[in-house]
Enzyme design. Structure first.
Site, PDB file in Angstrom:
ATOM      1  CG  HIS A  12      -1.503   6.080   4.366  1.00  0.00           C
ATOM      2  ND1 HIS A  12      -2.740   6.640   4.564  1.00  0.00           N
ATOM      3  CD2 HIS A  12      -0.776   6.386   5.464  1.00  0.00           C
ATOM      4  CE1 HIS A  12      -2.767   7.251   5.739  1.00  0.00           C
ATOM      5  NE2 HIS A  12      -1.567   7.096   6.314  1.00  0.00           N
ATOM      6  CG  LEU A  13       5.515   6.922   5.334  1.00  0.00           C
ATOM      7  CD1 LEU A  13       6.610   6.433   4.397  1.00  0.00           C
ATOM      8  CD2 LEU A  13       5.903   8.225   5.998  1.00  0.00           C
ATOM      9  CG  HIS A  14       2.801   1.217   5.672  1.00  0.00           C
ATOM     10  ND1 HIS A  14       2.420   1.609   4.389  1.00  0.00           N
ATOM     11  CD2 HIS A  14       3.168  -0.073   5.564  1.00  0.00           C
ATOM     12  CE1 HIS A  14       2.554   0.590   3.554  1.00  0.00           C
ATOM     13  NE2 HIS A  14       3.014  -0.441   4.246  1.00  0.00           N
ATOM     14  CD  GLN A  15       9.933   3.472  10.658  1.00  0.00           C
ATOM     15  OE1 GLN A  15      10.588   3.998   9.773  1.00  0.00           O
ATOM     16  NE2 GLN A  15      10.056   3.797  11.922  1.00  0.00           N
ATOM     17  CB  ILE A  40      -0.956  -0.007   1.215  1.00  0.00           C
ATOM     18  CG1 ILE A  40      -1.758  -1.289   1.233  1.00  0.00           C
ATOM     19  CG2 ILE A  40      -1.885   1.206   1.171  1.00  0.00           C
ATOM     20  CD1 ILE A  40      -2.661  -1.458   2.439  1.00  0.00           C
TER      21      ILE A  40
END
Length: 176
Positions: free
Chosen positions: A127-130, A124
């Site tokens: 949408h940035l996600h760590q 995805i």
């Protein structure tokens, strides 16, 4: 056809749809699963904690028990698009996620990282996600390697409850 390089091949033609981008998340925030979580419209039971600009969520498809993601609430794709407050809170919540998972399940180590763009592995990517993935010695075994199956020793609901409780206890103790 000859195999002159002596490498064994594992054929997985079903992966081509992923490689070509089929099934990647829509680019619009109103269709983004993470934005829907923020709005309270989808899988809110997986949210561990909310900050002012970021939130922490249990990964729906975890690599290991306790696999968390730290995300900005704002729909932004690239790390360089975060403002100073989002950057600081993303870092602080990542640190807190590591501490919380250590308290709950004592992993031997962690993989922490961001996949920027679909070609980097971001499923995805809009949408940035760590990712914060706890690791244990021997957590990858023959089931994963040969069977293409990941054995998960704990239900998502149980993992989520333990992590949320530990996060809340840290709040009571004056944690970040």
């Amino acid at each position: 056809m000859t195999n002159d390089d002596h490498l064994q091949r594992l054929w997985a033609p079903y992966r081509m749809a992923y490689v070509r981008g089929a099934g990647d998340a829509p680019t619009e925030p109103d269709a983004c699963p993470f934005c829907l979580m923020v709005a309270g419209e989808r899988q809110t039971e997986l949210i561990i904690a909310r900050g002012w600009t970021c939130f922490v969520v249990l990964n729906l498809f975890p690599y290991n028990p306790g696999h968390l993601m730290v995300l900005p609430m704002r729909h932004v794709a690239d790390y360089t698009e975060l403002d100073a407050a989002e950057t600081a809170e993303l870092a602080a919540m990542t640190q807190r996620a590591i501490v919380t998972v250590r308290d709950v399940s004592a992993p031997d180590g962690f993989n922490v990282g961001i996949n920027l763009g679909g070609v980097a592995g971001g499923s995805i990517s809009q949408h940035l996600h760590q990712h914060v993935v706890p690791r244990w010695a021997g957590d990858a075994n023959f089931m994963t390697v040969l069977g293409g199956t990941k054995t998960m020793p704990q239900l998502l609901e149980d993992t989520c409850g333990l992590l949320r409780e530990a996060w809340d206890e840290s709040d009571d103790a004056g944690g970040t």
